[in-house]
Scaffold this motif. Structure first.
Motif, PDB file in Angstrom:
ATOM      1  N   CYS A 192     -13.854 -32.780 -26.946  1.00 58.58           N
ATOM      2  CA  CYS A 192     -14.904 -33.685 -27.413  1.00 58.58           C
ATOM      3  C   CYS A 192     -16.158 -33.533 -26.565  1.00 58.58           C
ATOM      4  N   GLN A 199      -7.940 -33.047 -25.914  1.00 59.68           N
ATOM      5  CA  GLN A 199      -8.799 -33.681 -26.913  1.00 59.68           C
ATOM      6  C   GLN A 199     -10.069 -34.243 -26.272  1.00 59.68           C
ATOM      7  N   ARG A 233     -16.499 -36.831 -33.607  1.00 59.97           N
ATOM      8  CA  ARG A 233     -15.193 -37.239 -33.103  1.00 59.97           C
ATOM      9  C   ARG A 233     -14.249 -36.047 -33.206  1.00 59.97           C
ATOM     10  N   VAL A 234     -13.479 -35.803 -32.162  1.00 62.60           N
ATOM     11  CA  VAL A 234     -12.539 -34.676 -32.139  1.00 62.60           C
ATOM     12  C   VAL A 234     -11.114 -35.217 -32.096  1.00 62.60           C
ATOM     13  N   ASN A 287     -19.751 -32.055 -28.254  1.00 63.21           N
ATOM     14  CA  ASN A 287     -20.922 -32.926 -28.335  1.00 63.21           C
ATOM     15  C   ASN A 287     -22.058 -32.522 -27.404  1.00 63.21           C
TER      16      ASN A 287
END
Length: 262
Positions: free
Chosen positions: A122, A118, A134-135, A126
């Motif tokens: 992210c 995660q 947001r991931v 980005n």
């Protein structure tokens, strides 16, 4: 992350269509940009010279697509089969659901592998543009189950601290999970929590709240035991929930590890 294709055609439009077909997109897709490398030219007297048009089409991936592609590459490198990846992008939150028989390898010990994926997804997402996304990566409702487990643990240890006056130290956790514990503890009168340690060893400590009225009733443990007239066992009850107490904000508003700036 960009993908591109170069194609030729009798006209610029035909070359553009050929390049888009190679990328698997339509010519009107707003994610594409195209550049004319060479304009077509006619043959002189219909016999000499002449050339087709050459066009380069670039497909710009958005943050959600970049994160999904990154996760798929990682899963492939892990030699995991029959894994399905589904992605949603809503309200600046990219949610990636991973399903399959071998998801246990993706979760890892106490979710450490899932958390690492995660975090990296992210980072990848980005880098696409200036807006922050947001991931959240989940598999088999693991996040929901983990959150309930942590909430239960935090409340149980908070009640114990309020009753006995003793503190408990938990295992190291990431900021998001520490915040779940803090939130659960802060809803129990007579208990409080704080974090200790640095980096990977940072963990939550749950103890009695010396400022609470429920704790300062007298007695060695900070709470006064209520005995019946016949000397039976003390009557104890769990501290009442207090939804008005504000939790410590570890992890911020940006997910598991907080916002990651470029």
């Amino acid at each position: 992350m960009l993908k591109e294709a170069i194609a030729v055609g009798a006209t610029v439009e035909l070359a553009k269509e050929a390049a888009c077909k190679e990328l698997g997109v339509e010519t009107f897709d707003d994610r594409i940009e195209f550049e004319i490398i060479e304009m077509q030219s006619k043959k002189v007297l219909g016999l000499f010279g002449g050339r087709p048009a050459k066009v380069k089409v670039t497909l710009k991936q958005n943050a959600a697509q970049t994160a999904e592609e990154f996760i798929k590459k990682i899963i492939k490198s892990m030699d995991l089969n029959d894994i399905t990846v589904t992605t949603k992008d809503e309200d600046n939150i990219i949610t990636i659901d991973i399903e399959g028989e071998d998801v246990g390898f993706i979760i890892g010990r106490r979710g450490e592998t899932l958390d690492a994926l995660q975090y990296l997804a992210c980072l990848a997402a980005n880098r696409v543009d200036s807006s922050y996304k947001r991931v959240v990566i989940n598999t088999g409702d693991y996040r929901e189950k983990r959150e309930k487990t942590l909430e239960s643990l935090g409340r149980r240890l908070a009640i114990k601290a309020a009753k006995t006056g003793r503190k408990s130290s938990l295992e190291p956790m990431n900021p998001y999970e520490r915040r779940i514990i803090h939130t659960a503890v802060q809803k129990v009168n007579g208990a409080t929590s704080w974090s200790e340690g640095e980096n990977m060893n940072r963990h939550v400590v749950i103890g009695p709240d010396g400022k609470s009225k429920d704790y300062n009733r007298g007695g060695r443990g900070g709470r006064r035991s209520n005995y019946s007239r016949r000397g039976s066992k003390p009557k104890t009850s769990a501290p009442a929930p207090n939804p008005d107490r504000k939790p410590l904000n570890e992890g911020g508003e940006h997910g598991l590890y907080g916002r990651i700036d470029k």
